[in-house]
Write an enzyme that holds these catalytic residues in place. Structure first.
Site, PDB file in Angstrom:
ATOM      1  N   SER A   1       0.769  -1.120   0.017  1.00  0.00           N
ATOM      2  CA  SER A   1       0.159   0.074  -0.032  1.00  0.00           C
ATOM      3  C   SER A   1       0.818   1.233  -0.034  1.00  0.00           C
ATOM      4  O   SER A   1       1.842   1.280   0.789  1.00  0.00           O
ATOM      5  CB  SER A   1      -0.960   0.034   1.084  1.00  0.00           C
ATOM      6  OG  SER A   1      -1.748   1.017   1.304  1.00  0.00           O
TER       7      SER A   1
ATOM      8  N   SER B   1      -5.417   5.919  -1.830  1.00  0.00           N
ATOM      9  CA  SER B   1      -5.232   4.355  -1.698  1.00  0.00           C
ATOM     10  C   SER B   1      -6.284   3.584  -2.457  1.00  0.00           C
ATOM     11  O   SER B   1      -7.695   3.905  -1.986  1.00  0.00           O
ATOM     12  CB  SER B   1      -5.075   3.989  -0.413  1.00  0.00           C
ATOM     13  OG  SER B   1      -4.789   2.485  -0.409  1.00  0.00           O
TER      14      SER B   1
ATOM     15  N   GLY C   1      -2.941  -3.337  -2.467  1.00  0.00           N
ATOM     16  CA  GLY C   1      -1.860  -3.475  -1.539  1.00  0.00           C
ATOM     17  C   GLY C   1      -2.088  -4.027  -0.218  1.00  0.00           C
ATOM     18  O   GLY C   1      -3.069  -4.062   0.345  1.00  0.00           O
TER      19      GLY C   1
ATOM     20  N   GLU D   1      -1.605  -4.878   3.540  1.00  0.00           N
ATOM     21  CA  GLU D   1      -1.475  -4.166   4.721  1.00  0.00           C
ATOM     22  C   GLU D   1      -1.695  -4.918   6.013  1.00  0.00           C
ATOM     23  O   GLU D   1      -2.474  -5.883   6.129  1.00  0.00           O
ATOM     24  CB  GLU D   1      -2.495  -2.832   4.583  1.00  0.00           C
ATOM     25  CG  GLU D   1      -2.092  -1.898   3.894  1.00  0.00           C
ATOM     26  CD  GLU D   1      -3.114  -0.560   3.912  1.00  0.00           C
ATOM     27  OE1 GLU D   1      -2.556   0.461   4.488  1.00  0.00           O
ATOM     28  OE2 GLU D   1      -3.904  -0.853   3.483  1.00  0.00           O
TER      29      GLU D   1
END
Length: 618
Positions: free
Chosen positions: A241, A298, A543, A545
């Site tokens: 991310s 994001s 992404g 995380e």
């Protein structure tokens, strides 16, 4: 010893990389009393806390695992070689060892603890300055972890954010704007060199990856002798991310759309299917992107974009497939993060007429639970929410969204904003009802198009089916509140799916074979009729995380990433092995990190988390 003998590595004036773990072992061996000192215990405690929060222990003291050093004294008898650890740059060595002379104890050195550095020759220096590391890492004499990372760091320091390693492009997010790097002039340069087959003369770039895919597709379309050989290409955009995957994907789409226009038979395509495909981005970003701790824009969902071309190389349409929208963000955001952009955009950019229509009036981001939970309201990247809201309207108009559709999307969005403020009253310990005095209730009913009775039945009761009989039971206040949170997540998820479906309707290949005066449609029909259209697929991986508190949803997201990453690793290494075999190069298998054990924990039949959960809920 990284392909060199120990004697070669530790010869006088040799520049080497040394693992921090080796230096730590040497330190502990030569300073046994200090090993258990109070300061070391404090370091261990802080390291444990850091690991628990998702950081490596090395990061606590600014140590990335390797230290650059120069051999200043060769080994003599029982005395080991002495190395002077570099203090030239902060990232050359841990501050614990920088500038110190350390004797390397032979019996503490393990395999690959010491590797050779890539030292430029005197002829490589220009005006006394060290040369920039090569564009392609496979040209390095020594290719290992510290060599790769130090090269990337040196290139990054001079704004060379792109580096190749064989067929893979490594990109490091510069966290700043660079207009010339993605300008139309730069794009034209890659187009021209790609046309001439001389792309290798230009530095690595995301445009080069897109160009290679496009021309490989074109060659395959022109050369294939039967329909059985596929000209399709794929581009995988991977990274954690904040690495810049979303922006990279947009640049790939922008380049392919521009190529398509250049390849068009005439310049009259101003209706622009290319522009329509690009205009899907603002819509998806408003409803699917959010500010996180690492990244102000994001993507909180994964997407696979299938860009479709005619046999002549013209872009004919596209389709977008999305997966794993992060719905938990709607009801909970960590400190320093925001909910989805759309909520802040509409509160910042709505016109007076829209504010009246959606019951916003003078309300702002502080007035709704959904946008005020984390105490974070703005973006750090300079993007203004009201400007993004205007871009959203323009994009929906470009994609021919009807006025009713736009109204329904925005009404539902505002309805969910008001719904986050809805409250309940306790009737008994096991019974609750909607708080009729709450000023947010009426807007919710109006904007979502439901009656108070229907909403109260949905949130404050549940049904039990016993044979042919159906029994209605009341819910206590806490469970009714949880039902509301579930409704918000489910409604937004359904709306996002509907938005993507409408985007796809606007940008998909037209399959109308009836009469049409549109040259675009004629070309699309011709391609479809011949069955020779090709696609370039772009997969933007969500992404990875790890938060302080991770939901089941986050487990699914990370599992998806682990599976895709394993596929990527296997595919790339397989390609390299086939290349070596074709060229007759002698090679030995180089082990690489394998995450199969992680996947087994999650999905192994009979033992993994997901199969066990499946068994329990059947």
């Amino acid at each position: 010893m990284g392909g060199n003998t120990k004697k070669q590595l530790l010869s006088l004036k040799q520049q080497i990389w040394i693992k921090s773990s080796l230096l730590k072992r040497i330190h502990d061996k030569t300073n046994p009393v200090e090993t258990h000192s109070k300061s070391n215990r404090s370091f261990l405690i802080s390291s444990a806390k850091s690991l628990a929060s998702g950081n490596s222990a090395a990061m606590v003291k600014g140590d990335w695992g390797w230290n650059l050093g120069t051999v200043v004294q060769e080994a003599i008898g029982e005395t080991g070689a002495v190395v002077l650890i570099s203090a030239g740059c902060a990232w050359h060595a841990s501050k614990d060892y920088a500038g110190k002379k350390i004797e390397l104890i032979d019996n503490l050195i393990e395999a690959n603890d010491i590797v050779a550095d890539n030292v430029p020759q005197a002829s490589d220096f220009v005006d006394g300055k060290e040369p920039i590391p090569p564009d392609d890492l496979i040209t390095l004499t020594h290719l290992h972890e510290p060599a790769l990372l130090s090269c990337l760091r040196k290139r990054y320091d001079v704004d060379r954010i792109y580096t190749s390693t064989g067929p893979i492009l490594l990109a490091i997010n510069p966290f700043k704007k660079n207009k010339t790097l993605y300008s139309e002039e730069t794009m034209n340069k890659y187009w021209e060199f790609g046309s001439a087959g001389s792309m290798s003369e230009l530095p690595p770039h995301v445009f080069a990856i897109a160009d290679d895919s496009y021309r490989a597709m074109k060659r395959s379309l022109e050369e294939r002798s039967s329909l059985s050989s596929s000209p399709d290409q794929s581009i995988l955009v991977s990274g954690e991310s904040g690495a810049g995957k979303t922006v990279t994907t947009k640049f790939v789409m922008q380049y392919l759309a521009t190529l398509s226009k250049k390849m068009a038979l005439d310049g009259s395509d101003k209706v622009g299917v290319e522009q329509q495909v690009l205009q899907s981005n603002p819509i998806l970003e408003s409803f699917g992107n959010a500010r996180t701790v690492r990244n102000d824009n994001s993507s909180r969902f994964g997407k696979f974009i299938e860009i479709q071309f005619t046999t002549s190389g013209n872009l004919m349409g596209a389709s977008i497939e999305v997966y794993l929208l992060e719905k938990v963000r709607l009801i909970s955001q960590a400190k320093g993060e925001r909910n989805y952009h759309i909520f802040y955009e509409i509160l910042s950019g709505a016109s007076p007429e829209e504010r009246e229509k959606f019951f916003l009036e003078d309300s702002g981001v502080h007035d709704f639970r959904m946008t005020s939970l984390s105490g974070t309201y703005d973006r750090r990247d300079g993007v203004k929410d009201y400007e993004s809201y205007n871009d959203l309207h323009n994009a929906m108009n470009d994609l021919k969204f009807s006025e009713d559709l736009i109204h329904n999307i925005l009404a539902t969005t505002c309805g969910l904003l008001h719904a986050s403020n809805v409250t309940f009253l306790k009737v008994t310990d096991d019974k609750s009802k909607l708080d009729e005095g709450n000023p947010s209730l009426a807007p919710v009913l109006k904007l979502l198009g439901v009656t108070q009775e229907a909403l109260e039945n949905a949130l404050c009761t549940f049904a039990i089916q016993a044979g042919k009989e159906k029994h209605i039971r009341s819910l206590p206040k806490v469970k009714a509140e949880n039902s509301l949170l579930g409704l918000i997540k489910a409604t937004y998820g359904a709306m996002f799916t509907s938005i993507v479906s409408n985007v796809n309707d606007a940008i998909k290949v037209q399959e109308d074979f009836g009469p049409s005066s549109s040259k675009i449609k004629l070309r699309r029909r011709s391609s479809l009729a011949l069955g020779k259209a090709a696609i370039i697929g772009v997969l933007d991986i969500f992404g990875f995380e790890s938060f302080k508190k991770n939901s089941f949803e986050q487990l699914c997201i990370n599992y998806c990433n682990e599976a895709l990453q394993q596929q990527f690793n296997k595919y790339v290494f397989k390609l390299e092995q086939e290349e070596y075999e074709r060229e007759g190069i002698e090679w030995s298998f180089i082990p690489f990190p394998d995450n199969q054990d992680v996947l087994d924990i999650i999905d192994k039949k009979g033992m993994g988390i997901l199969p066990i959960l499946d068994d329990q809920v059947k």
